[in-house]
Design a protein around this motif. Structure first.
Motif, PDB file in Angstrom:
ATOM      1  N   ASP A   1       0.801  -1.226   0.000  1.00 17.90           N
ATOM      2  CA  ASP A   1       0.000   0.000   0.000  1.00 17.90           C
ATOM      3  C   ASP A   1       0.837   1.282   0.000  1.00 17.90           C
ATOM      4  N   LEU A   2       1.692   1.415  -1.002  1.00 20.43           N
ATOM      5  CA  LEU A   2       2.486   2.632  -1.131  1.00 20.43           C
ATOM      6  C   LEU A   2       1.599   3.791  -1.592  1.00 20.43           C
ATOM      7  N   PRO A   3       1.913   5.027  -1.212  1.00 15.98           N
ATOM      8  CA  PRO A   3       1.231   6.171  -1.819  1.00 15.98           C
ATOM      9  C   PRO A   3       1.350   6.116  -3.338  1.00 15.98           C
ATOM     10  N   GLN A   4       0.320   6.581  -4.022  1.00 16.95           N
ATOM     11  CA  GLN A   4       0.254   6.386  -5.468  1.00 16.95           C
ATOM     12  C   GLN A   4       1.491   6.898  -6.194  1.00 16.95           C
ATOM     13  N   ASP A   5       1.939   8.098  -5.869  1.00 19.30           N
ATOM     14  CA  ASP A   5       3.087   8.664  -6.573  1.00 19.30           C
ATOM     15  C   ASP A   5       4.345   7.834  -6.349  1.00 19.30           C
ATOM     16  N   GLN A   6       4.541   7.372  -5.130  1.00 19.46           N
ATOM     17  CA  GLN A   6       5.710   6.533  -4.836  1.00 19.46           C
ATOM     18  C   GLN A   6       5.611   5.202  -5.559  1.00 19.46           C
ATOM     19  N   MET A   7       4.412   4.630  -5.609  1.00 21.87           N
ATOM     20  CA  MET A   7       4.229   3.367  -6.313  1.00 21.87           C
ATOM     21  C   MET A   7       4.544   3.533  -7.795  1.00 21.87           C
ATOM     22  N   HIS A   8       4.093   4.626  -8.399  1.00 26.04           N
ATOM     23  CA  HIS A   8       4.377   4.860  -9.817  1.00 26.04           C
ATOM     24  C   HIS A   8       5.878   4.915 -10.079  1.00 26.04           C
ATOM     25  N   THR A   9       6.604   5.608  -9.212  1.00 21.17           N
ATOM     26  CA  THR A   9       8.053   5.701  -9.389  1.00 21.17           C
ATOM     27  C   THR A   9       8.701   4.337  -9.294  1.00 21.17           C
ATOM     28  N   GLU A  10       8.256   3.533  -8.325  1.00 19.02           N
ATOM     29  CA  GLU A  10       8.841   2.205  -8.148  1.00 19.02           C
ATOM     30  C   GLU A  10       8.456   1.266  -9.282  1.00 19.02           C
ATOM     31  N   LEU A  11       7.215   1.357  -9.738  1.00 23.85           N
ATOM     32  CA  LEU A  11       6.801   0.535 -10.879  1.00 23.85           C
ATOM     33  C   LEU A  11       7.708   0.794 -12.081  1.00 23.85           C
ATOM     34  N   ALA A  12       7.937   2.062 -12.363  1.00 23.37           N
ATOM     35  CA  ALA A  12       8.681   2.449 -13.562  1.00 23.37           C
ATOM     36  C   ALA A  12      10.140   2.004 -13.531  1.00 23.37           C
ATOM     37  N   ARG A  13      10.625   1.624 -12.366  1.00 22.12           N
ATOM     38  CA  ARG A  13      11.996   1.111 -12.277  1.00 22.12           C
ATOM     39  C   ARG A  13      12.063  -0.354 -12.666  1.00 22.12           C
ATOM     40  N   ARG A  14      10.917  -1.037 -12.692  1.00 18.19           N
ATOM     41  CA  ARG A  14      10.888  -2.449 -13.080  1.00 18.19           C
ATOM     42  C   ARG A  14      10.818  -2.567 -14.600  1.00 18.19           C
ATOM     43  N   ARG A  15      11.279  -3.697 -15.113  1.00 23.88           N
ATOM     44  CA  ARG A  15      11.467  -3.845 -16.559  1.00 23.88           C
ATOM     45  C   ARG A  15      10.163  -4.013 -17.325  1.00 23.88           C
ATOM     46  N   VAL A  16       9.158  -4.704 -16.721  1.00 22.93           N
ATOM     47  CA  VAL A  16       7.944  -5.041 -17.462  1.00 22.93           C
ATOM     48  C   VAL A  16       6.782  -5.125 -16.482  1.00 22.93           C
ATOM     49  N   TYR A  17       5.594  -4.776 -16.976  1.00 20.55           N
ATOM     50  CA  TYR A  17       4.389  -4.881 -16.161  1.00 20.55           C
ATOM     51  C   TYR A  17       3.613  -6.131 -16.566  1.00 20.55           C
ATOM     52  N   VAL A  18       3.215  -6.935 -15.571  1.00 20.10           N
ATOM     53  CA  VAL A  18       2.451  -8.163 -15.807  1.00 20.10           C
ATOM     54  C   VAL A  18       1.036  -7.984 -15.256  1.00 20.10           C
ATOM     55  N   HIS A  19       0.054  -8.321 -16.071  1.00 19.63           N
ATOM     56  CA  HIS A  19      -1.358  -8.163 -15.713  1.00 19.63           C
ATOM     57  C   HIS A  19      -2.030  -9.536 -15.789  1.00 19.63           C
ATOM     58  N   PRO A  20      -2.022 -10.302 -14.668  1.00 17.78           N
ATOM     59  CA  PRO A  20      -2.510 -11.684 -14.705  1.00 17.78           C
ATOM     60  C   PRO A  20      -3.994 -11.818 -14.334  1.00 17.78           C
ATOM     61  N   ILE A  21      -4.769 -10.758 -14.559  1.00 16.40           N
ATOM     62  CA  ILE A  21      -6.146 -10.695 -14.073  1.00 16.40           C
ATOM     63  C   ILE A  21      -7.074 -11.538 -14.960  1.00 16.40           C
ATOM     64  N   ARG A  22      -7.862 -12.407 -14.320  1.00 19.92           N
ATOM     65  CA  ARG A  22      -8.801 -13.230 -15.081  1.00 19.92           C
ATOM     66  C   ARG A  22     -10.137 -12.527 -15.327  1.00 19.92           C
ATOM     67  N   TRP A  23     -10.674 -11.839 -14.295  1.00 24.50           N
ATOM     68  CA  TRP A  23     -12.079 -11.444 -14.407  1.00 24.50           C
ATOM     69  C   TRP A  23     -12.358 -10.162 -13.635  1.00 24.50           C
ATOM     70  N   THR A  24     -11.777  -9.065 -14.068  1.00 28.56           N
ATOM     71  CA  THR A  24     -12.199  -7.752 -13.589  1.00 28.56           C
ATOM     72  C   THR A  24     -12.383  -6.865 -14.807  1.00 28.56           C
ATOM     73  N   SER A  25     -13.030  -5.713 -14.619  1.00 30.36           N
ATOM     74  CA  SER A  25     -13.362  -4.846 -15.752  1.00 30.36           C
ATOM     75  C   SER A  25     -12.115  -4.507 -16.570  1.00 30.36           C
ATOM     76  N   LEU A  26     -11.271  -3.688 -15.983  1.00 32.80           N
ATOM     77  CA  LEU A  26     -10.018  -3.288 -16.602  1.00 32.80           C
ATOM     78  C   LEU A  26      -9.205  -2.600 -15.525  1.00 32.80           C
ATOM     79  N   GLY A  27      -8.139  -3.247 -15.074  1.00 26.49           N
ATOM     80  CA  GLY A  27      -7.350  -2.688 -13.987  1.00 26.49           C
ATOM     81  C   GLY A  27      -6.737  -1.351 -14.365  1.00 26.49           C
TER      82      GLY A  27
END
Length: 321
Positions: free
Chosen positions: A209-235
């Protein structure tokens, strides 16, 4: 306008309250699901105002945005007004139907005076709203900016309540992805994964549960985003990752195939193909950067905030008239 709505979906509400209206958010004591008030980990403008529920009866508003089956009754209890009859109302449906798909009746089906607003065409297709009119307003998000560095050769996932939601969010698929690359999991109540069977602590790293801005910065340091969601609208996290400039690897379920166009990532119902695509991005930083740039361009064009707010202004004006 003065719009009454609940803080139910933090990311969606963050975009919604960026408009030119006044947004009234009920507050209960203690703050619970029916009265969370303003967000704590998102940046909301001053026009999003907290209103204690005991003051709502004397607080004027022009339209109410319902988002849950109980919201209409809460309006009656707190204000004496019936949504759709005494006050203009829309019902925003954030979720895919959960039972007897594709025959699930919507909670607002047959309710006079309501308009159901779906966040994806997929939802509009699968929910049975009966005689209640529907429309679709696709997501729009606040641009987090192009932050991608990809310096950490890990894959990133964002999911809330992964243990409780289980197969819905593809929690069972995470160990398989982690076998091929280290996995960083962000979101609310992800720490529960520490005690979940089959989760290797040396391969899956948790970020609670990182603050949104901090999470965005940390996400962007990772090489690839994985979206393994089976059944939600659109994350919305998928769209945010794309606007950050991350390449996307996603299950071809619900609306993901439309959100990630060719060149912006890899979308497939085959988990094996997604493993292969994830590894390709992990091992080729330039490929990841080029694909992420295309993902950002596509997400900005389709899920920009301006289009989202303009469409909502149009619908609110029509309903209120």
């Amino acid at each position: 306008m003065r719009i009454l709505l609940w803080h139910v979906h933090g990311s969606w509400t963050t975009s919604f309250v960026q408009g030119s209206h006044t947004y009234l958010l009920p507050v209960t004591e203690p703050r619970g699901p029916d009265g969370l008030g303003r967000a704590r980990t998102w940046d909301w403008p001053r026009s999003a105002i907290e209103v204690p529920v005991h003051e709502l009866r004397s607080t004027p508003f022009d339209v109410v945005v319902l988002q849950r089956p109980q919201d209409a009754q809460l309006v009656v209890n707190w204000t004496g007004l019936v949504p759709g009859i005494d006050v203009p109302a829309v019902y925003v449906e954030h979720n895919t139907p959960q039972q007897d798909v594709p025959n699930t009746p919507h909670p607002a089906a047959g309710h006079p005076g309501l308009l159901v607003v779906h966040v994806t065409d997929f939802n509009d297709l699968f929910w049975d709203c009966g005689s209640t009119p529907t429309t679709v307003i696709e997501h729009g998000i606040v641009d987090p900016g192009e932050r991608y560095t990809g310096e950490i050769a890990h894959a990133a996932v964002v999911v809330n309540d992964p243990v409780r939601r289980g197969r819905v969010t593809g929690t069972d698929l995470l160990p398989g992805f982690a076998e091929h690359a280290p996995l960083d999991v962000f979101g609310m109540r992800v720490n529960a994964l520490r005690h979940h069977p089959g989760f290797p602590p040396d391969r899956i790293h948790l970020h609670e549960d990182l603050p949104q801005d901090q999470m965005h910065t940390e996400l962007a340091r990772r090489r690839v985003y994985v979206h393994p969601i089976r059944w939600t609208s659109l994350g919305l996290s998928l769209l945010e990752a794309m606007q950050l400039g991350m390449p996307a690897v996603a299950l071809a379920t619900t609306e993901a195939a439309r959100a990630v166009p060719p060149g912006a990532g890899v979308v497939s119902p085959s988990v094996a193909e997604l493993h292969e695509a994830m590894c390709a991005f992990i091992n080729d930083k330039e490929l990841a950067r080029e694909t992420g740039a295309a993902a950002r361009e596509a997400a900005l064009e389709r899920y920009g905030l301006k289009r989202f707010l303009e469409r909502w202004d149009q619908v609110l004006a029509e309903v209120s008239s």
